[in-house]
Design a protein around this motif. Structure first.
Motif, short mmCIF file in Angstrom:
data_model
loop_
_atom_site.label_atom_id
_atom_site.label_comp_id
_atom_site.label_asym_id
_atom_site.label_seq_id
_atom_site.Cartn_x
_atom_site.Cartn_y
_atom_site.Cartn_z
N TYR A 39 0.53 -1.35 0.42
CA TYR A 39 0.08 0.04 0.27
C TYR A 39 0.84 1.13 -0.33
CZ TYR A 39 0.85 -0.15 5.04
OH TYR A 39 1.48 -0.31 6.49
N LEU A 40 0.54 2.39 -0.33
CA LEU A 40 0.77 3.61 -0.31
C LEU A 40 -0.07 4.55 0.59
CD1 LEU A 40 0.66 5.31 -4.12
CD2 LEU A 40 2.27 3.71 -2.64
N LEU A 41 0.96 5.22 1.62
CA LEU A 41 0.28 5.46 3.09
C LEU A 41 1.15 7.00 3.10
CD1 LEU A 41 -0.09 4.71 6.38
CD2 LEU A 41 0.76 6.41 6.15
N THR A 42 0.41 8.15 3.16
CA THR A 42 0.93 9.36 3.21
C THR A 42 0.25 10.19 4.19
OG1 THR A 42 0.46 10.29 0.24
CG2 THR A 42 0.73 12.19 2.24
N ASN A 43 1.25 10.71 5.14
CA ASN A 43 0.85 11.25 6.29
C ASN A 43 1.10 12.70 6.18
OD1 ASN A 43 0.97 11.71 8.61
ND2 ASN A 43 2.57 11.83 9.92
N LEU A 44 0.42 13.38 6.13
CA LEU A 44 0.09 14.58 5.49
C LEU A 44 0.92 15.69 6.45
CD1 LEU A 44 -3.92 15.51 4.99
CD2 LEU A 44 -1.90 14.58 2.87
N LEU A 75 5.32 10.61 1.53
CA LEU A 75 4.77 9.05 0.80
C LEU A 75 5.79 7.96 1.35
CD1 LEU A 75 2.29 8.14 -1.10
CD2 LEU A 75 3.90 8.61 -2.96
N ARG A 76 4.63 6.80 1.69
CA ARG A 76 5.68 5.82 2.39
C ARG A 76 4.80 4.51 0.78
NH1 ARG A 76 5.61 8.46 6.52
NH2 ARG A 76 6.46 8.11 7.94
N ILE A 80 9.54 0.51 1.61
CA ILE A 80 11.06 0.35 0.37
C ILE A 80 11.27 1.09 0.06
CG2 ILE A 80 10.74 -0.95 -1.28
CD1 ILE A 80 9.45 -2.75 1.16
N ARG A 81 9.60 2.74 -0.05
CA ARG A 81 10.46 3.89 -0.34
C ARG A 81 9.35 5.43 0.30
NH1 ARG A 81 13.80 0.70 -3.19
NH2 ARG A 81 15.06 0.86 -4.95
N SER A 82 9.84 6.06 0.33
CA SER A 82 9.74 7.14 0.71
C SER A 82 10.12 8.28 -0.15
CB SER A 82 10.20 7.34 2.37
OG SER A 82 11.69 8.15 2.07
N TYR A 83 8.84 9.05 -0.19
CA TYR A 83 8.67 10.04 -1.01
C TYR A 83 8.12 10.84 -0.23
CZ TYR A 83 8.81 6.07 -4.46
OH TYR A 83 9.16 5.25 -5.26
N ARG A 84 9.02 12.16 -0.62
CA ARG A 84 8.88 13.92 0.00
C ARG A 84 7.24 14.23 -1.02
NH1 ARG A 84 14.22 17.29 0.43
NH2 ARG A 84 15.16 15.92 2.15
N THR A 85 6.32 14.99 0.04
CA THR A 85 5.24 14.96 -0.84
C THR A 85 4.54 17.17 -0.54
OG1 THR A 85 4.30 14.79 0.96
CG2 THR A 85 3.99 13.10 -0.61
N VAL A 86 4.10 17.55 -1.53
CA VAL A 86 3.06 18.86 -1.28
C VAL A 86 2.30 18.67 -1.27
CG1 VAL A 86 3.34 20.99 -2.28
CG2 VAL A 86 5.58 20.02 -2.66
N LYS A 137 -4.03 -5.69 -9.58
CA LYS A 137 -3.96 -6.36 -8.80
C LYS A 137 -4.11 -4.64 -7.62
CE LYS A 137 -0.51 -8.81 -8.71
NZ LYS A 137 1.48 -9.62 -7.45
N THR A 138 -5.71 -4.59 -7.06
CA THR A 138 -6.39 -3.79 -6.11
C THR A 138 -4.69 -3.06 -5.35
OG1 THR A 138 -6.16 -5.17 -4.85
CG2 THR A 138 -8.39 -4.29 -6.47
N PHE A 139 -5.01 -1.70 -5.13
CA PHE A 139 -3.11 -1.89 -4.27
C PHE A 139 -3.96 -0.23 -3.53
CE2 PHE A 139 1.15 -2.03 -5.13
CZ PHE A 139 1.51 -0.98 -4.32
N PRO A 140 -4.02 -0.05 -2.27
CA PRO A 140 -4.63 0.96 -1.63
C PRO A 140 -4.01 1.92 -1.66
CG PRO A 140 -4.84 -1.28 -0.50
CD PRO A 140 -3.98 -1.35 -1.60
N VAL A 141 -4.72 2.68 -0.98
CA VAL A 141 -3.91 4.54 -0.92
C VAL A 141 -4.66 4.98 0.17
CG1 VAL A 141 -3.30 6.69 -2.03
CG2 VAL A 141 -3.22 4.54 -3.05
N TYR A 142 -3.66 5.88 1.53
CA TYR A 142 -4.61 5.92 2.17
C TYR A 142 -3.87 7.33 2.48
CZ TYR A 142 -5.41 0.93 3.31
OH TYR A 142 -5.50 -0.29 3.64
N LEU A 143 -4.55 8.54 2.33
CA LEU A 143 -3.92 10.17 2.59
C LEU A 143 -4.18 10.18 4.42
CD1 LEU A 143 -3.74 9.60 0.28
CD2 LEU A 143 -4.83 12.16 -0.10
N THR A 144 -3.56 9.52 5.13
CA THR A 144 -3.68 10.20 6.87
C THR A 144 -3.29 10.94 7.45
OG1 THR A 144 -1.76 8.87 6.83
CG2 THR A 144 -3.79 7.57 6.52
N TYR A 145 -3.68 11.53 8.55
CA TYR A 145 -3.55 12.68 9.29
C TYR A 145 -3.08 12.43 10.79
CZ TYR A 145 -3.85 17.44 10.29
OH TYR A 145 -3.48 18.44 10.60
#
Length: 478
Positions: free
Chosen positions: A242-247, A252-253, A261-267, A418-426
């Motif tokens: 899954y992808l998880l963004t902690n706003l 983003l992870r 596995i990988r992390s990415y900065r977000t705006v 394949k289904t691939f969840p994305v969570y935009l969390t806080y």
């Protein structure tokens, strides 16, 4: 293009090894680039386990007989519909031993950031002292039900979860009556409650932090409590990939088995009307070299369409294709290219807010410490690398195919197989991408209502599963 091509080929070489490890058992060789339409994506979400053979269920406690029917109204009098029957919480027979075990769980529930007094321990203690019977059954069932609701779904009611549009499936997978039946049949009250807790490692880290924080440090403990509760708002098991963004962290992870596995900065979205909502969606496709249809709020509202029609050279320089319909409607579509507002990659995750993850030509913003600049969508650092990884893991294409698609410069939509969840969390307290537990600024002020809900008496669960706030479409990546 040469520099970009070398970078993408380097990414593809690195991704090849990772794809072999992560997609073991999923052959990638010979996969066709865009997935064939018409075939339902293979689910990689957790599948509910088949229910075990039912244990002997305790007999339900007696339910009072319904009141006698009212006397019919006099002829000519208006017909008044009887009130709807209330939804009754389950009431089952409790032994003294099981009730004592429940009392022990309640007194220790502060370890999970919940409040023991919410579950009426004094009333339960008195019912135990009075002995087995209807009063004990009613009180123990009530205390157990409330505890199940809060451990499974969170103590904070939906009206205090600002911009929370995640629908948690846990109440469907573990309905209260089923949990109570199994707990009483197995006489493992503590185990039944513990089995509802989130499985993510952050939950355990926050519990450890709460245990280490002195009782006198109320503000620190309350911050931990609200973030523990936020984990209970999410699915207990979030899936393998899954992808998880902690706003508030602006990160983003890409996560496999709850490991980064990988992390990415977000705006993320600017505070106010364009703040990014909390979502849990599914990736439908990865779009390489996307186009962007400019919303009418900009085309008409900001006069972009008229300006571009008046200056074709400027339109061409910015990569815009401009058309005007017979009714006067101007349509502006930005073509693929390095200056496209979506950059070179977009992750489609259909939702009513029109939110998605995408690349950006304004990459310097990733170097700023507070990255809340967008109109709601999530701009992602190294987005082409992320898109290639998603295409490999979620659509089964090879790293070379992913690189070729990206470098083609042509709009290409790679459908997920394949289904691939994305969570935009806080989370304002969480482990960062290095694994260290830390605090993050409450950029949208969403802690305030949750803290207020914890300071107030527990509110009864009202059945709401999703925010009733107005949905704002945030389809402007600028």
């Amino acid at each position: 293009m040469m520099t970009r091509g070398k970078t993408i080929r380097a990414w593809s070489a690195g991704l090849a090894g990772m794809a072999t490890l992560l997609a073991a058992g999923t052959p990638a060789s010979g996969a066709q680039a865009p997935a064939q339409p018409g075939k339902a994506p293979e689910s990689i979400l957790p599948v509910p386990q088949a229910s075990p053979a039912p244990l002997p269920a305790p007999a339900p406690a007696p339910v009072p007989a319904p009141a006698a029917s009212p006397v019919p109204a006099a002829p000519g009098a208006p017909v008044v519909a009887p009130p709807a029957a209330p939804v009754l919480d389950p009431v089952m027979n409790w032994t003294l031993a099981d009730a004592q075990a429940l009392l022990g769980v309640i007194t220790a529930v502060d370890e999970d950031g919940l409040i023991p007094a919410d579950y009426q321990p004094d009333a339960l203690r008195a019912a135990i002292a009075a002995g087995a019977g209807a009063a004990l059954d009613a009180q123990a069932s009530r205390s157990f039900t409330w505890l199940v609701e809060d451990m499974r779904d969170g103590r904070t009611r939906m009206d205090s979860r600002h911009q929370w549009f995640v629908v948690d499936p846990d109440v469907d997978l573990n309905p209260t009556a089923q949990v109570m039946t199994q707990a009483l049949a197995s006489h493992d009250i503590a185990g039944a409650i513990a089995a509802l807790a989130p499985t993510h490692p952050d939950y355990r880290a926050l519990k450890a932090a709460l245990a280490a924080t002195p009782k006198a440090e109320k503000a620190a403990r309350n911050l931990i409590r609200v973030n523990l509760d936020r984990w209970r708002w999410l699915p207990r098991d979030m899936g393998k990939y899954y992808l998880l963004t902690n706003l508030p962290e602006f990160q983003l992870r890409l996560t496999v088995d709850n490991s980064i596995i990988r992390s990415y900065r977000t705006v993320i979205g600017k505070p106010g009307k364009t703040q990014t909502p909390n979502l849990a969606e599914q990736v439908e496709a990865v779009v390489f070299n996307p186009t962007w249809t400019v919303p009418q709020s900009i085309v008409k509202g900001e006069g972009l369409g008229a300006r571009l029609l008046a200056n074709p050279a400027s339109a061409a320089r910015q990569g815009y294709k401009v058309t005007k319909a017979k009714d006067g409607t101007i349509t502006v579509v930005q073509q693929p290219g390095d200056n496209n507002s979506l950059g070179r990659m977009k992750i489609d995750m259909p939702n009513e807010h029109a939110i998605y993850l995408h690349d950006t030509p304004s990459k310097s913003l990733f170097n700023t410490p507070v990255r809340a600049y967008s109109h709601g969508c999530v701009r992602t650092e190294r987005a082409v690398e992320l898109g290639m990884t998603m295409a490999i893991l979620g659509a089964g294409i090879t790293p070379q195919q992913a690189a070729n698609i990206s470098l083609s410069g042509k709009y290409t939509r790679v459908l997920m197989t394949k289904t691939f969840p994305v969570y935009l969390t806080y989370f304002t307290m969480a482990t960062d991408i290095s694994g260290k537990l830390g605090k993050f600024a409450d950029v949208y002020g969403r802690d305030v209502p949750v803290l207020a809900s914890f300071a107030a008496p527990r509110a009864a669960w009202d059945g709401k599963r999703k925010s009733s706030e107005a949905v704002v479409k945030l389809d402007n990546p600028l």
